[in-house]
Design a protein around this motif. Sequence first.
Motif, PDB file in Angstrom:
ATOM      1  N   ARG A  56     -36.075 -12.982 -13.784  1.00 32.34           N
ATOM      2  CA  ARG A  56     -36.177 -12.472 -12.412  1.00 32.34           C
ATOM      3  C   ARG A  56     -35.275 -13.365 -11.576  1.00 32.34           C
ATOM      4  N   ILE A  57     -34.084 -12.862 -11.244  1.00 31.44           N
ATOM      5  CA  ILE A  57     -33.111 -13.683 -10.516  1.00 31.44           C
ATOM      6  C   ILE A  57     -33.051 -13.230  -9.067  1.00 31.44           C
ATOM      7  N   ILE A  58     -33.201 -14.191  -8.169  1.00 28.53           N
ATOM      8  CA  ILE A  58     -33.031 -13.901  -6.742  1.00 28.53           C
ATOM      9  C   ILE A  58     -31.837 -14.722  -6.302  1.00 28.53           C
ATOM     10  N   LYS A  59     -30.783 -14.040  -5.865  1.00 29.10           N
ATOM     11  CA  LYS A  59     -29.524 -14.733  -5.580  1.00 29.10           C
ATOM     12  C   LYS A  59     -29.036 -14.329  -4.194  1.00 29.10           C
ATOM     13  N   SER A  60     -28.662 -15.326  -3.400  1.00 29.30           N
ATOM     14  CA  SER A  60     -28.111 -15.020  -2.080  1.00 29.30           C
ATOM     15  C   SER A  60     -27.210 -16.151  -1.621  1.00 29.30           C
ATOM     16  N   GLY A  61     -26.144 -15.812  -0.955  1.00 34.44           N
ATOM     17  CA  GLY A  61     -25.241 -16.812  -0.365  1.00 34.44           C
ATOM     18  C   GLY A  61     -25.893 -17.535   0.788  1.00 34.44           C
ATOM     19  N   LEU A 104     -29.203 -11.455  10.578  1.00 29.45           N
ATOM     20  CA  LEU A 104     -27.862 -11.280  11.152  1.00 29.45           C
ATOM     21  C   LEU A 104     -27.046 -10.271  10.337  1.00 29.45           C
ATOM     22  N   GLY A 105     -27.169 -10.343   9.011  1.00 33.01           N
ATOM     23  CA  GLY A 105     -26.450  -9.400   8.149  1.00 33.01           C
ATOM     24  C   GLY A 105     -26.804  -7.960   8.489  1.00 33.01           C
ATOM     25  N   ALA A 162     -20.337 -16.242   4.642  1.00 36.51           N
ATOM     26  CA  ALA A 162     -19.247 -15.446   5.228  1.00 36.51           C
ATOM     27  C   ALA A 162     -19.022 -14.188   4.389  1.00 36.51           C
ATOM     28  N   LEU A 163     -19.087 -14.351   3.065  1.00 38.24           N
ATOM     29  CA  LEU A 163     -18.894 -13.180   2.184  1.00 38.24           C
ATOM     30  C   LEU A 163     -20.047 -12.195   2.317  1.00 38.24           C
ATOM     31  N   LEU A 164     -21.280 -12.743   2.436  1.00 39.73           N
ATOM     32  CA  LEU A 164     -22.465 -11.881   2.645  1.00 39.73           C
ATOM     33  C   LEU A 164     -22.298 -11.065   3.941  1.00 39.73           C
ATOM     34  N   LEU A 165     -21.829 -11.729   4.996  1.00 42.10           N
ATOM     35  CA  LEU A 165     -21.651 -11.037   6.283  1.00 42.10           C
ATOM     36  C   LEU A 165     -20.493 -10.038   6.198  1.00 42.10           C
ATOM     37  N   GLY A 166     -19.452 -10.420   5.455  1.00 45.54           N
ATOM     38  CA  GLY A 166     -18.331  -9.499   5.244  1.00 45.54           C
ATOM     39  C   GLY A 166     -18.779  -8.249   4.490  1.00 45.54           C
ATOM     40  N   LEU A 213     -15.419  -4.241   0.468  1.00 46.80           N
ATOM     41  CA  LEU A 213     -14.924  -5.520   0.986  1.00 46.80           C
ATOM     42  C   LEU A 213     -13.766  -6.005   0.127  1.00 46.80           C
ATOM     43  N   LYS A 214     -13.924  -5.863  -1.192  1.00 42.33           N
ATOM     44  CA  LYS A 214     -12.899  -6.355  -2.113  1.00 42.33           C
ATOM     45  C   LYS A 214     -11.520  -5.776  -1.765  1.00 42.33           C
ATOM     46  N   GLU A 215     -11.500  -4.484  -1.404  1.00 38.50           N
ATOM     47  CA  GLU A 215     -10.209  -3.830  -1.130  1.00 38.50           C
ATOM     48  C   GLU A 215      -9.702  -4.075   0.285  1.00 38.50           C
TER      49      GLU A 215
END
Length: 275
Positions: free
Chosen positions: A122-127, A136-137, A172-176, A187-189
């Motif tokens: 059970r992985i919980i992952k966040s920036g 905010l996101g 910043a990536l999470l918000l992006g 976002l990647k593109e």
Amino acid sequence: MTSPAMKLVVVGASGRMGQTLIRVISETEGAVLHAAIDRPESPVLGKDAGELAGVGTLGVPVTDDPLKAFVDAEGVLDFTVPAASVEYAGLAAQARIVHVIGTTGFSEDDETQIKAAARHARIIKSGNMSLGVNLLGELVKQAAAALSAKGWDIEVLEMHHRHKVDAPSGTALLLGEAAAEGRGISLKENAVKVRDGHTGPREEGTIGFATLRGGSVVGEHSVLLAGEGETVSLSHKATDRSIFARGAVQAALWGRAEKPGLYSMLDVLGLSKTH
Ligand SMILES: NC(=O)C1=CN([C@@H]2O[C@H](COP(=O)(O)OP(=O)(O)OC[C@H]3O[C@@H](n4cnc5c(N)ncnc54)[C@H](OP(=O)(O)O)[C@@H]3O)[C@@H](O)[C@H]2O)C=CC1
Ligand SMILES: O=C(O)C1=N[C@H](C(=O)O)C[C@H](O)C1
């Protein structure tokens, strides 16, 4: 009947976040420090984790043996480096325990390996594990959707302490990503992470990033939506690392009752549409 305190392992115990996690666990009802792990070369091996973190003796020495620590544990809190987190994800999957990943700066290959481990762990992952940034996101997603007409440019600005090694920050990536989701684009593109020299005019629809590093800044993020004659600015300022540690402990406690899978803080905080 209340369940016994959740047995948590802190990896990267000597780090800025490792020490904050040990302090927060010691203050949290329902959680207990089961083991503390650091690198084999670490000078803190053998020291008491509580003394290291300034909360008094806990009777938990720092070791370099994650496998042994995970066997009897229920969760691992991991704010280390990408290579270590990928390895810990595999071990957490073998031990069938909760793995909270706060580490940032993963490659695409790392992300694939973590996804594979989440078939069993059970992985919980966040920036960013704080309540404020995750809220905010959601606000950024709404603003990006509402201001999606031509002429509204999105830029993500972040500042962190001089020791930070990855950029743009995980937050910043999470918000992006939130802005891109609001716009219905990838976002990647569309991300522009570096500008230097004669760049030409800004390309319509891109999401720009700007990175500042210096001093002891814990973490500051702003998303700017810049239009003709007006700018909307949405910001978060972290002044104390315990906001991330409290979120991580909350995530572990939440994960205790979940099935194997890859989750985010939005799931933990009940802000996810799918949960
Ligand atoms: N998601 C969130 O909310 C947050 C995420 N972070 C992220 O967490 C990570 C850590 O940040 P921070 O605490 O400031 O960094 P530090 O450098 O202070 O801590 C990292 C720790 O990990 C240890 N470490 C390195 N390799 C291993 C390994 N193989 N096994 C065990 N431990 C290891 C380091 O040991 P040594 O020093 O001996 O190398 C160090 O103690 C970063 O990626 C950061 O961006 C930070 C704050 C909040
Ligand atoms: O390295 C840090 O310190 C932080 N890292 C996370 C990130 O990359 O966004 C979260 C927080 O901003 C602090």
